[in-house]
Design a protein around this motif. Structure first.
Motif, PDB file in Angstrom:
ATOM      1  N   GLY A   1       0.797  -1.219   0.000  1.00  0.00           N
ATOM      2  CA  GLY A   1       0.000   0.000   0.000  1.00  0.00           C
ATOM      3  C   GLY A   1       0.831   1.270   0.000  1.00  0.00           C
ATOM      4  O   GLY A   1       0.425   2.289  -0.556  1.00  0.00           O
TER       5      GLY A   1
ATOM      6  N   THR B   1       1.543   2.192  -3.544  1.00  0.00           N
ATOM      7  CA  THR B   1       0.300   2.633  -4.199  1.00  0.00           C
ATOM      8  C   THR B   1       0.041   4.108  -3.878  1.00  0.00           C
ATOM      9  O   THR B   1      -0.257   4.918  -4.756  1.00  0.00           O
TER      10      THR B   1
ATOM     11  N   ARG C   1      -1.925  -9.127   0.644  1.00  0.00           N
ATOM     12  CA  ARG C   1      -0.623  -9.771   0.718  1.00  0.00           C
ATOM     13  C   ARG C   1      -0.810 -10.986   1.613  1.00  0.00           C
ATOM     14  O   ARG C   1      -1.619 -10.955   2.554  1.00  0.00           O
TER      15      ARG C   1
ATOM     16  N   LYS D   1      -3.745 -10.275   7.967  1.00  0.00           N
ATOM     17  CA  LYS D   1      -4.891  -9.982   7.090  1.00  0.00           C
ATOM     18  C   LYS D   1      -6.135 -10.816   7.412  1.00  0.00           C
ATOM     19  O   LYS D   1      -7.185 -10.621   6.809  1.00  0.00           O
TER      20      LYS D   1
ATOM     21  N   THR E   1      -1.212 -12.132  -2.600  1.00  0.00           N
ATOM     22  CA  THR E   1       0.071 -11.726  -3.187  1.00  0.00           C
ATOM     23  C   THR E   1       1.219 -12.328  -2.391  1.00  0.00           C
ATOM     24  O   THR E   1       1.232 -12.209  -1.166  1.00  0.00           O
TER      25      THR E   1
ATOM     26  N   HIS F   1      -0.703 -14.559  -7.130  1.00  0.00           N
ATOM     27  CA  HIS F   1      -0.015 -13.759  -8.149  1.00  0.00           C
ATOM     28  C   HIS F   1      -0.184 -12.283  -7.858  1.00  0.00           C
ATOM     29  O   HIS F   1      -1.110 -11.886  -7.180  1.00  0.00           O
TER      30      HIS F   1
ATOM     31  N   TYR G   1      -1.058  -8.737  -9.992  1.00  0.00           N
ATOM     32  CA  TYR G   1      -1.763  -8.389 -11.230  1.00  0.00           C
ATOM     33  C   TYR G   1      -1.579  -6.915 -11.556  1.00  0.00           C
ATOM     34  O   TYR G   1      -1.398  -6.094 -10.651  1.00  0.00           O
TER      35      TYR G   1
ATOM     36  N   LEU H   1      -5.705  -0.263   2.197  1.00  0.00           N
ATOM     37  CA  LEU H   1      -6.106   0.519   1.027  1.00  0.00           C
ATOM     38  C   LEU H   1      -7.013  -0.272   0.107  1.00  0.00           C
ATOM     39  O   LEU H   1      -7.786   0.316  -0.666  1.00  0.00           O
ATOM     40  N   VAL H   2      -6.969  -1.610   0.195  1.00  0.00           N
ATOM     41  CA  VAL H   2      -7.841  -2.429  -0.648  1.00  0.00           C
ATOM     42  C   VAL H   2      -9.309  -2.043  -0.408  1.00  0.00           C
ATOM     43  O   VAL H   2     -10.096  -1.936  -1.354  1.00  0.00           O
TER      44      VAL H   2
ATOM     45  N   GLU I   1      -9.956   1.052  -2.273  1.00  0.00           N
ATOM     46  CA  GLU I   1      -9.929   0.811  -3.716  1.00  0.00           C
ATOM     47  C   GLU I   1     -11.233   0.149  -4.177  1.00  0.00           C
ATOM     48  O   GLU I   1     -11.761   0.472  -5.247  1.00  0.00           O
TER      49      GLU I   1
HETATM   50  P1  ADP Z   1      -0.422  -3.683   2.546  1.00  0.00           P
HETATM   51  O1  ADP Z   1       0.269  -2.385   2.399  1.00  0.00           O
HETATM   52  O2  ADP Z   1      -0.330  -4.261   3.915  1.00  0.00           O
HETATM   53  O3  ADP Z   1      -0.014  -4.696   1.517  1.00  0.00           O
HETATM   54  P2  ADP Z   1      -2.937  -2.407   1.605  1.00  0.00           P
HETATM   55  O4  ADP Z   1      -4.305  -2.970   1.498  1.00  0.00           O
HETATM   56  O5  ADP Z   1      -2.884  -1.097   2.295  1.00  0.00           O
HETATM   57  O6  ADP Z   1      -2.016  -3.496   2.319  1.00  0.00           O
HETATM   58  O7  ADP Z   1      -2.317  -2.197   0.170  1.00  0.00           O
HETATM   59  C1  ADP Z   1      -2.160  -3.252  -0.733  1.00  0.00           C
HETATM   60  C2  ADP Z   1      -1.948  -2.684  -2.123  1.00  0.00           C
HETATM   61  O8  ADP Z   1      -1.440  -3.720  -2.970  1.00  0.00           O
HETATM   62  C3  ADP Z   1      -3.229  -2.197  -2.766  1.00  0.00           C
HETATM   63  O9  ADP Z   1      -2.954  -1.090  -3.577  1.00  0.00           O
HETATM   64  C4  ADP Z   1      -3.673  -3.400  -3.610  1.00  0.00           C
HETATM   65  O10 ADP Z   1      -4.468  -3.074  -4.739  1.00  0.00           O
HETATM   66  C5  ADP Z   1      -2.343  -3.947  -4.051  1.00  0.00           C
HETATM   67  N1  ADP Z   1      -2.423  -5.407  -4.286  1.00  0.00           N
HETATM   68  C6  ADP Z   1      -2.788  -6.346  -3.393  1.00  0.00           C
HETATM   69  N2  ADP Z   1      -2.743  -7.562  -3.950  1.00  0.00           N
HETATM   70  C7  ADP Z   1      -2.337  -7.387  -5.216  1.00  0.00           C
HETATM   71  C8  ADP Z   1      -2.086  -8.266  -6.314  1.00  0.00           C
HETATM   72  N3  ADP Z   1      -2.243  -9.582  -6.200  1.00  0.00           N
HETATM   73  N4  ADP Z   1      -1.680  -7.729  -7.471  1.00  0.00           N
HETATM   74  C9  ADP Z   1      -1.505  -6.391  -7.580  1.00  0.00           C
HETATM   75  N5  ADP Z   1      -1.727  -5.514  -6.599  1.00  0.00           N
HETATM   76  C10 ADP Z   1      -2.133  -6.009  -5.418  1.00  0.00           C
END
Ligand code: ADP
Ligand code: F6P
Length: 517
Positions: free
Chosen positions: A37, A40, A278, A283, A313, A353, A355, A381-382, A385
């Protein structure tokens, strides 16, 4: 001889650069977007606020040469293989991460990990000191770099230093377990301004300074006793996402078409549930799967009408707790599918994976129910989003009350993931609530994220940094402060010792007003 080296008015330092170096078996180098995040959020901030980004390339060995990308100057910091093990996997993610997330798994304490943490923090500070222009703003990110603020101050007393914690800051009872607690607090107190996700995190920090360092504190401020007369302000400024950018992406015809295609390829279920995380024990993926499995066993729901897509992820795969979590999740998914799936209609679609952003936006649009069930999460942040992608007002968000996001999005279908029965009820409510009510909820959630996007967060943060230890005067645009300029040119209007304000940091304060404003 005078140096002609270019320096920057804004320098961000984060453990990772926004791009991650990947080397294939033939030695070909490719730079991919870094996970998480932090990247992002900060990537979109840096697009509108040009500057330098100091960070690790994600690969062990010598630091690659600095390079420019997307208007940012990227300054890699090198970590040896031992430092990746001791600083990144060890102290950052096997000592601090568990302590800062309620000790969901036990923390490990090793003196050689600490030595690596000190050494790497100093290296980051040295790189920052080289990149910063006179009077620059230096914005240090997250728990991996808690000593860097004091090291930067030693090297460059002329710059303005801010730090933002993307994860929770623990209660003093947990923080006190750290043998290096005093050094960590002193490292952070090198900053002028410290930003946290929730007011409770900021309060935990201030209390730790009082109880563990014996410093005087008043509201959000800590008074140093080093003869400098400096006071450091610590408050909540919850992070967000690039609402407009993501909404625009989600509106694109190809993304909408892909969302439809995803549903079709899953057999057009009546209810598509989605988890995106992740693969991290914070989580609550295990709790989510348990609740889902029980709902299937009790025949409340079942494939092919209902299905779950879990995107997990890969993360920190050499840390034991992450390795065993992955094994457990994959076994659980196998068991659920073996016992409860049907031919052509698995109960869980598990994807390990990363994406592209377009695919993530399409997945969010395809999902009827988004499951965000962390046991503890600084923000998540998910969740933001997901609601941003639902311009159709469709979908429902199940959200853990242990995320920072819940303090802003509390109209969501709230759950306590430890309470499996309660989590099942929240999932069923998210499925069964009438469409009109769900649309009303989604509208409210979207409005909150639209009004509190990451650009506003960055404006507020930088204004608070410029004004610290005072509170900046309110900005009519709702953000506070100009976009980016060295602190000398910041708005001079500040509010001295302003009243303590509660905001997004507390459930009761979860209104449309920002924290600390
Ligand atoms: P963290 O920072 O703990 O990983 P957050 O939810 O704050 O958790 O942020 C995760 C970010 O990673 C988000 O922007 C999300 O869209 C992105 N993300 C999570 N899983 C994937 C994936 N498999 N592929 C691409 N982006 C991912
Ligand atoms: O904020 C939590 C965090 O550690 C960030 O620093 C990063 O964005 C994310 O999680 C991903 O973790 P890592 O950099 O260890 O892959």
């Amino acid at each position: 001889m005078t140096s002609t080296r270019k320096t920057f008015d804004l320098v961000v330092a984060a453990n990772r650069l926004p791009v991650d170096k990947q080397v294939d078996e033939h030695g070909n180098v490719e730079w991919r977007r870094s996970p998480g995040g932090l990247v992002t959020a900060m990537e979109s901030v840096m697009r509108s606020n040009p500057g330098a980004w100091v960070g690790w390339s994600g690969d062990a060995g010598e630091a690659p040469a600095p390079f420019d990308e997307d208007g940012m100057h990227l300054r890699p910091v090198g970590l040896s293989a031992e430092e990746v093990r001791d600083f990144y996997e060890g102290f950052s993610n096997d000592t601090l991460w568990p302590i800062y997330h309620d000790v969901i798994v036990p923390a490990s304490f090793h003196r050689e990990w600490w030595a690596a943490y000190v050494r790497v923090n100093r290296r980051f500070a040295e790189a920052v000191a080289e990149e910063a222009a006179p009077g620059a703003r230096v914005w240090i990110q997250d728990y991996q770099l808690q000593l860097a603020p004091a090291f930067v101050r030693e090297l460059r007393p002329d710059v303005r230093i801010g730090w933002f914690n993307h994860i929770p800051f623990p209660p003093v009872e947990l923080f006190a377990q750290l043998p290096w607690r005093a050094a960590l607090l002193e490292g952070l107190l090198g900053a002028d301004f410290l930003g946290f996700q929730r007011q409770a995190d900021a309060r935990n920090f201030v209390r730790a300074c009082r109880q563990l360092l014996g410093l005087r504190t008043k509201g959000e401020r800590v008074a140093l006793e080093d003869g400098s007369g400096r006071r450091v302000r610590a408050t909540a400024i919850p992070i967000s996402i690039d609402y407009r950018g993501l909404e625009e992406l989600a509106q694109r015809p190809d993304v909408r078409a892909r969302a439809k295609e995803i549903r079709e390829s899953l057999g057009n279920p009546k209810v598509l549930m989605l988890g995106v995380d992740r693969l991290d024990y914070t989580k609550g993926i295990r709790h989510r799967l348990k609740a889902y499995e029980e709902l299937l066993l009790e025949r409340h729901i079942g494939p092919p009408d209902v299905t779950l897509v879990q995107v997990a992820t890969p993360s920190r795969e050499r840390v034991e707790a992450y390795r065993s979590l992955r094994e457990e999740i994959e076994q659980t998914v196998g068991r659920i599918n073996g016992e409860l799936g049907k031919i052509g209609a698995p109960a869980v679609h598990y994807l390990h994976h990363s994406y592209p952003r377009e695919e993530m936006a399409a997945l969010f649009q395809a999902a009827d129910v988004m499951l965000v069930t962390p046991l503890r999460d600084g923000m998540n942040l998910v969740a933001k989003e997901y609601v941003t992608c639902r311009h159709d007002l469709g979908g429902a968000l199940v959200l853990s009350e242990f995320t920072g996001a819940w303090h802003e999005l509390h109209q969501a279908f709230t759950c306590n993931p430890h309470d499996i029965e309660g989590l099942k009820q929240a999932m069923l409510r998210a499925i069964n609530t009438p469409t009109r009510d769900k649309e009303r909820i989604m509208r409210a959630l979207r409005r909150r994220v639209a009004d509190h996007d990451v650009q506003r967060w960055a404006r507020r943060y930088l204004a608070a940094l410029d004004a610290a230890p005072d509170v900046p005067a309110p900005d009519p645009r709702g953000g506070g402060g100009a976009p980016v300029a060295p602190h000398e040119s910041a708005p001079s209007a500040t509010v001295r010792e302003g009243p303590l304000t509660e905001g997004d940091g507390d459930p009761v304060g979860a209104t449309s007003r920002g924290a600390g404003e």
